[in-house]
Design a protein around this motif. Structure first.
Motif, PDB file in Angstrom:
ATOM      1  N   ALA A   2       2.431 -55.303  23.202  1.00  0.00           N
ATOM      2  CA  ALA A   2       2.910 -53.925  23.287  1.00  0.00           C
ATOM      3  C   ALA A   2       2.483 -53.130  22.052  1.00  0.00           C
ATOM      4  O   ALA A   2       2.077 -51.969  22.153  1.00  0.00           O
ATOM      5  CB  ALA A   2       4.420 -53.901  23.468  1.00  0.00           C
ATOM      6  N   LYS A   3       2.557 -53.739  20.873  1.00  0.00           N
ATOM      7  CA  LYS A   3       2.133 -53.048  19.647  1.00  0.00           C
ATOM      8  C   LYS A   3       0.626 -52.817  19.640  1.00  0.00           C
ATOM      9  O   LYS A   3       0.159 -51.785  19.177  1.00  0.00           O
ATOM     10  CB  LYS A   3       2.568 -53.841  18.419  1.00  0.00           C
ATOM     11  CG  LYS A   3       4.056 -53.801  18.205  1.00  0.00           C
ATOM     12  CD  LYS A   3       4.451 -54.546  16.963  1.00  0.00           C
ATOM     13  CE  LYS A   3       5.967 -54.505  16.820  1.00  0.00           C
ATOM     14  NZ  LYS A   3       6.416 -55.168  15.620  1.00  0.00           N
ATOM     15  N   LEU A   4      -0.116 -53.761  20.149  1.00  0.00           N
ATOM     16  CA  LEU A   4      -1.562 -53.604  20.231  1.00  0.00           C
ATOM     17  C   LEU A   4      -1.920 -52.452  21.175  1.00  0.00           C
ATOM     18  O   LEU A   4      -2.835 -51.680  20.901  1.00  0.00           O
ATOM     19  CB  LEU A   4      -2.205 -54.911  20.693  1.00  0.00           C
ATOM     20  CG  LEU A   4      -3.717 -54.999  20.651  1.00  0.00           C
ATOM     21  CD1 LEU A   4      -4.266 -54.695  19.263  1.00  0.00           C
ATOM     22  CD2 LEU A   4      -4.162 -56.382  21.104  1.00  0.00           C
ATOM     23  N   GLU A   5      -1.201 -52.318  22.262  1.00  0.00           N
ATOM     24  CA  GLU A   5      -1.399 -51.204  23.199  1.00  0.00           C
ATOM     25  C   GLU A   5      -1.210 -49.869  22.477  1.00  0.00           C
ATOM     26  O   GLU A   5      -1.966 -48.923  22.677  1.00  0.00           O
ATOM     27  CB  GLU A   5      -0.433 -51.316  24.378  1.00  0.00           C
ATOM     28  CG  GLU A   5      -0.367 -50.095  25.282  1.00  0.00           C
ATOM     29  CD  GLU A   5      -1.529 -49.958  26.261  1.00  0.00           C
ATOM     30  OE1 GLU A   5      -1.619 -48.910  26.902  1.00  0.00           O
ATOM     31  OE2 GLU A   5      -2.346 -50.890  26.372  1.00  0.00           O
ATOM     32  N   THR A   6      -0.207 -49.795  21.602  1.00  0.00           N
ATOM     33  CA  THR A   6       0.067 -48.568  20.844  1.00  0.00           C
ATOM     34  C   THR A   6      -1.133 -48.179  19.979  1.00  0.00           C
ATOM     35  O   THR A   6      -1.454 -47.001  19.840  1.00  0.00           O
ATOM     36  CB  THR A   6       1.312 -48.762  19.954  1.00  0.00           C
ATOM     37  OG1 THR A   6       2.404 -49.128  20.786  1.00  0.00           O
ATOM     38  CG2 THR A   6       1.658 -47.514  19.196  1.00  0.00           C
ATOM     39  N   VAL A   7      -1.803 -49.172  19.428  1.00  0.00           N
ATOM     40  CA  VAL A   7      -2.962 -48.919  18.583  1.00  0.00           C
ATOM     41  C   VAL A   7      -4.202 -48.591  19.418  1.00  0.00           C
ATOM     42  O   VAL A   7      -4.980 -47.700  19.077  1.00  0.00           O
ATOM     43  CB  VAL A   7      -3.249 -50.145  17.686  1.00  0.00           C
ATOM     44  CG1 VAL A   7      -4.542 -49.985  16.923  1.00  0.00           C
ATOM     45  CG2 VAL A   7      -2.085 -50.382  16.741  1.00  0.00           C
TER      46      VAL A   7
END
Length: 102
Positions: A2-7
């Motif tokens: 999910a954090k990677l998606e944000t980036v």
């Protein structure tokens, strides 16, 4: 993921109509499922075959998948490894990455 998606989502918007391709190499089928679930902005790519850890090779197909996963990792531009792994580290050492995050 999910954090990677944000980036990655803003970069994906900037690159349209092209898409970011994420190659997933894992000894767990669940990792690929989670990647597809959370990284909607990217194309998730994997080699054919059943995920298997290199210490559990039972056939030539298992060995071929592991070797293909390692080779493609070595050719990627960026490696992001959520855990320390000799599999990923050796792919990085043999590879062409401009960025390696572990």
């Amino acid at each position: 993921f999910a954090k990677l998606e944000t980036v990655l989502a803003p970069a994906a918007v900037h690159l349209k109509p092209r898409k970011i391709a994420i190659f997933v190499a894992s000894d767990s089928a669940d990792v690929v499922k989670y990647a597809r679930r959370f990284l909607k902005c990217c194309d998730i790519v994997e080699n054919e075959g059943i995920p298997v850890h290199y210490t559990h090779i039972a056939s030539a197909a298992d060995a071929a998948k592991i070797l293909a996963d390692w080779y493609i990792l070595a050719l990627t531009e960026v490696i992001i490894a959520p855990t320390c792994s000799s599999f990923v580290e050796t792919a990085h050492e043999a590879g062409l990455q401009s960025l390696y995050l572990a």
